[in-house]
Write a protein that holds these residues in place. Structure first.
Motif, PDB file in Angstrom:
ATOM      1  N   ALA A   1      28.384  48.340 -32.937  1.00 35.55           N
ATOM      2  CA  ALA A   1      27.671  47.770 -31.799  1.00 35.55           C
ATOM      3  C   ALA A   1      28.304  48.195 -30.480  1.00 35.55           C
ATOM      4  O   ALA A   1      27.609  48.535 -29.518  1.00 35.55           O
ATOM      5  CB  ALA A   1      27.647  46.244 -31.922  1.00 35.55           C
ATOM      6  N   PHE A   2      29.653  48.212 -30.446  1.00 38.08           N
ATOM      7  CA  PHE A   2      30.296  48.559 -29.180  1.00 38.08           C
ATOM      8  C   PHE A   2      30.100  50.044 -28.845  1.00 38.08           C
ATOM      9  O   PHE A   2      29.895  50.404 -27.681  1.00 38.08           O
ATOM     10  CB  PHE A   2      31.786  48.190 -29.201  1.00 38.08           C
ATOM     11  N   SER A   3      30.137  50.916 -29.874  1.00 38.50           N
ATOM     12  CA  SER A   3      29.885  52.354 -29.644  1.00 38.50           C
ATOM     13  C   SER A   3      28.500  52.537 -29.021  1.00 38.50           C
ATOM     14  O   SER A   3      28.332  53.317 -28.080  1.00 38.50           O
ATOM     15  CB  SER A   3      29.896  53.149 -30.952  1.00 38.50           C
ATOM     16  N   LEU A   4      27.520  51.805 -29.549  1.00 36.81           N
ATOM     17  CA  LEU A   4      26.151  51.957 -29.047  1.00 36.81           C
ATOM     18  C   LEU A   4      25.993  51.361 -27.649  1.00 36.81           C
ATOM     19  O   LEU A   4      25.279  51.912 -26.812  1.00 36.81           O
ATOM     20  CB  LEU A   4      25.155  51.340 -30.034  1.00 36.81           C
ATOM     21  N   PHE A   5      26.691  50.247 -27.403  1.00 34.76           N
ATOM     22  CA  PHE A   5      26.682  49.667 -26.044  1.00 34.76           C
ATOM     23  C   PHE A   5      27.199  50.715 -25.047  1.00 34.76           C
ATOM     24  O   PHE A   5      26.605  50.962 -23.993  1.00 34.76           O
ATOM     25  CB  PHE A   5      27.559  48.408 -26.017  1.00 34.76           C
ATOM     26  N   LEU A   6      28.345  51.341 -25.420  1.00 32.84           N
ATOM     27  CA  LEU A   6      28.956  52.345 -24.544  1.00 32.84           C
ATOM     28  C   LEU A   6      28.010  53.539 -24.351  1.00 32.84           C
ATOM     29  O   LEU A   6      27.792  54.011 -23.232  1.00 32.84           O
ATOM     30  CB  LEU A   6      30.280  52.794 -25.184  1.00 32.84           C
ATOM     31  N   GLN A   7      27.418  53.999 -25.467  1.00 36.46           N
ATOM     32  CA  GLN A   7      26.571  55.191 -25.406  1.00 36.46           C
ATOM     33  C   GLN A   7      25.217  54.916 -24.738  1.00 36.46           C
ATOM     34  O   GLN A   7      24.550  55.847 -24.306  1.00 36.46           O
ATOM     35  CB  GLN A   7      26.393  55.777 -26.810  1.00 36.46           C
ATOM     36  N   TYR A   8      24.842  53.657 -24.655  1.00 37.46           N
ATOM     37  CA  TYR A   8      23.622  53.283 -23.908  1.00 37.46           C
ATOM     38  C   TYR A   8      23.821  53.615 -22.421  1.00 37.46           C
ATOM     39  O   TYR A   8      22.931  54.124 -21.755  1.00 37.46           O
ATOM     40  CB  TYR A   8      23.375  51.784 -24.109  1.00 37.46           C
ATOM     41  N   HIS A   9      25.065  53.349 -21.935  1.00 42.26           N
ATOM     42  CA  HIS A   9      25.346  53.552 -20.508  1.00 42.26           C
ATOM     43  C   HIS A   9      26.005  54.903 -20.200  1.00 42.26           C
ATOM     44  O   HIS A   9      25.866  55.406 -19.090  1.00 42.26           O
ATOM     45  CB  HIS A   9      26.286  52.447 -20.009  1.00 42.26           C
ATOM     46  N   MET A  10      26.762  55.421 -21.155  1.00 42.56           N
ATOM     47  CA  MET A  10      27.607  56.604 -20.885  1.00 42.56           C
ATOM     48  C   MET A  10      27.380  57.687 -21.946  1.00 42.56           C
ATOM     49  O   MET A  10      27.085  57.379 -23.097  1.00 42.56           O
ATOM     50  CB  MET A  10      29.103  56.211 -20.968  1.00 42.56           C
ATOM     51  N   GLU A  11      27.643  58.945 -21.547  1.00 40.39           N
ATOM     52  CA  GLU A  11      27.760  60.000 -22.555  1.00 40.39           C
ATOM     53  C   GLU A  11      29.220  60.045 -22.944  1.00 40.39           C
ATOM     54  O   GLU A  11      30.087  60.129 -22.057  1.00 40.39           O
ATOM     55  CB  GLU A  11      27.342  61.337 -21.962  1.00 40.39           C
ATOM     56  N   THR A  12      29.519  59.987 -24.230  1.00 46.12           N
ATOM     57  CA  THR A  12      30.923  59.900 -24.654  1.00 46.12           C
ATOM     58  C   THR A  12      31.323  61.136 -25.454  1.00 46.12           C
ATOM     59  O   THR A  12      30.518  61.709 -26.190  1.00 46.12           O
ATOM     60  CB  THR A  12      31.176  58.648 -25.522  1.00 46.12           C
ATOM     61  N   GLU A  13      32.593  61.520 -25.300  1.00 43.41           N
ATOM     62  CA  GLU A  13      33.101  62.689 -26.023  1.00 43.41           C
ATOM     63  C   GLU A  13      34.601  62.507 -26.261  1.00 43.41           C
ATOM     64  O   GLU A  13      35.348  62.161 -25.329  1.00 43.41           O
ATOM     65  CB  GLU A  13      32.863  63.941 -25.161  1.00 43.41           C
ATOM     66  N   ALA A  14      35.040  62.712 -27.506  1.00 45.60           N
ATOM     67  CA  ALA A  14      36.482  62.700 -27.802  1.00 45.60           C
ATOM     68  C   ALA A  14      36.992  64.108 -27.504  1.00 45.60           C
ATOM     69  O   ALA A  14      36.437  65.087 -28.011  1.00 45.60           O
ATOM     70  CB  ALA A  14      36.727  62.319 -29.252  1.00 45.60           C
ATOM     71  N   LEU A  15      38.033  64.217 -26.653  1.00 47.36           N
ATOM     72  CA  LEU A  15      38.450  65.547 -26.194  1.00 47.36           C
ATOM     73  C   LEU A  15      39.614  66.134 -27.001  1.00 47.36           C
ATOM     74  O   LEU A  15      39.445  67.100 -27.718  1.00 47.36           O
ATOM     75  CB  LEU A  15      38.827  65.494 -24.712  1.00 47.36           C
ATOM     76  N   PHE A  16      40.797  65.550 -26.886  1.00 48.89           N
ATOM     77  CA  PHE A  16      41.933  66.109 -27.631  1.00 48.89           C
ATOM     78  C   PHE A  16      42.858  64.995 -28.094  1.00 48.89           C
ATOM     79  O   PHE A  16      42.857  63.899 -27.545  1.00 48.89           O
ATOM     80  CB  PHE A  16      42.702  67.148 -26.797  1.00 48.89           C
ATOM     81  N   GLU A  17      43.637  65.329 -29.145  1.00 44.31           N
ATOM     82  CA  GLU A  17      44.501  64.312 -29.751  1.00 44.31           C
ATOM     83  C   GLU A  17      45.912  64.387 -29.188  1.00 44.31           C
ATOM     84  O   GLU A  17      46.360  65.445 -28.744  1.00 44.31           O
ATOM     85  CB  GLU A  17      44.536  64.516 -31.265  1.00 44.31           C
ATOM     86  N   VAL A  18      46.592  63.244 -29.209  1.00 45.71           N
ATOM     87  CA  VAL A  18      47.990  63.173 -28.782  1.00 45.71           C
ATOM     88  C   VAL A  18      48.768  62.474 -29.907  1.00 45.71           C
ATOM     89  O   VAL A  18      48.558  61.284 -30.143  1.00 45.71           O
ATOM     90  CB  VAL A  18      48.136  62.400 -27.449  1.00 45.71           C
ATOM     91  N   PRO A  19      49.639  63.215 -30.602  1.00 46.04           N
ATOM     92  CA  PRO A  19      50.355  62.601 -31.721  1.00 46.04           C
ATOM     93  C   PRO A  19      51.345  61.532 -31.270  1.00 46.04           C
ATOM     94  O   PRO A  19      51.818  61.558 -30.131  1.00 46.04           O
ATOM     95  CB  PRO A  19      51.086  63.778 -32.379  1.00 46.04           C
ATOM     96  N   ARG A  20      51.647  60.602 -32.174  1.00 44.17           N
ATOM     97  CA  ARG A  20      52.485  59.439 -31.825  1.00 44.17           C
ATOM     98  C   ARG A  20      53.882  59.827 -31.347  1.00 44.17           C
ATOM     99  O   ARG A  20      54.491  59.117 -30.565  1.00 44.17           O
ATOM    100  CB  ARG A  20      52.560  58.494 -33.025  1.00 44.17           C
TER     101      ARG A  20
END
Ligand code: SAM
Length: 287
Positions: free
Chosen positions: A169-188
């Motif tokens: 539900a939260f992903s869809l709420f966010l995507q209703y208002h915004m275009e979302t993209e995961a860019l790059f990873e940062v290891p711990r």
């Protein structure tokens, strides 16, 4: 001063008598390339006013200050204020605001601090406030984009394609208002202290208008959230629980009227499906 060098960080913090707080999500970056990459990904330039959350000792703040017209950084931990006074001294376009981002009026803050600039958000967020903070950035409509370093799995969920089981539900709420993209990873191991999880940068850009047109936004989100209430159940069962007073047969009929299978689960629906379903449910009696 290299604000990502482990020895420099330790010496600076020791000099100021600082102790890391787990509950404040204090994991500081230790590779200078990462704040530089996050600031570049935010698209900050001299026309932007950047709201940063949780500057820590300021490695990302410094990178943003090199690019943006102005940076306002909200830090909850008062013990970091004297540290930031020292590390941010070379950056006249940085202002530190002590406070809890979840309690501040961010719209009023942006009006007051970013006159003539385009407000955006960029932060290495404390993990424990990711969802409420993102919700607040979305609901404060002046922010054109939000670029955040968050837990990797959360970044993947929030950028999952609509209708895939990773979303929610939260992903869809966010995507209703915004275009979302995961860019790059940062290891711990790029943080001090190292957290238990890896991270990734999520970039959200506000849409000119919501992803789908709906006639009653409040009801649309009631249906959308209701679809995920009983996640392991079918859509009809989840909605029956979420919309008391509405009979199951009318929910079933609305689902089928949208061309969806009667045993479909909520996670399979796109925003377009939810928009159609909300309209179909509105048209049926017994709402
Ligand atoms: N930006 C620094 C970096 O990248 O090294 C530190 C990031 S650290 C993950 C999160 C920061 O957020 C900490 O400085 C912490 O004190 C601050 N913080 C935690 N909760 C906060 C809140 N509710 N409002 C504002 N700042 C908060």
């Amino acid at each position: 001063m290299n604000l990502c060098d482990r020895d420099t960080i330790r010496a600076l913090l020791e000099r100021h008598g600082f102790r890391f707080s787990k509950s404040l999500g204090q994991n500081f970056l230790t590779d200078p390339q990462i704040p530089a990459d996050i600031a570049a990904a935010s698209g900050a330039d001299e026309n932007c006013g950047v709201l940063e959350i949780g500057p820590g000792i300021g490695p990302l703040t410094a990178e943003l200050a090199r690019r943006a017209g102005k940076v306002v950084s909200v830090e909850l931990d008062r013990t970091l204020l004297p540290v930031l006074a020292e590390t941010m001294a070379p950056f006249p376009n940085v202002e530190i605001v002590q406070g809890d981002v979840l309690r501040l009026d961010l719209g009023a803050l942006a009006v007051e601090k970013f006159r003539g600039l385009t407000p955006i958000v960029c932060a290495n967020l404390p993990y424990n406030i990711t969802s409420p903070a993102l919700q607040k950035f979305v609901e404060t409509s002046c922010f054109r984009s939000v670029t955040v370093l968050i837990q990797k799995e959360v970044a993947q969920r929030l950028s999952a394609p609509q209708g895939s089981p990773e979303g929610g539900a939260f992903s869809l709420f966010l995507q209703y208002h915004m275009e979302t993209e995961a860019l790059f990873e940062v290891p711990r191991d790029k943080f001090l202290p190292a957290p238990k999880v890896d991270s990734a940068v999520l970039r959200c850009v506000r849409r000119d208008r919501p992803a789908v047109e709906v006639s009653d936004e409040a009801f649309f989100f009631k249906v959308l959230r209701g679809a995920f209430l009983l996640r392991r159940k079918t859509l009809v069962n989840s909605l029956s629980a979420a919309l008391p007073g509405r009979d199951k047969a009318s929910i079933q009929a609305a689902i089928e009227a949208c061309g969806l299978h009667s045993s479909v689960r909520g996670e399979r629906l796109t925003l377009r499906d939810f928009a159609a379903l909300a309209e179909a449910l509105r048209e049926k009696p017994g709402i």
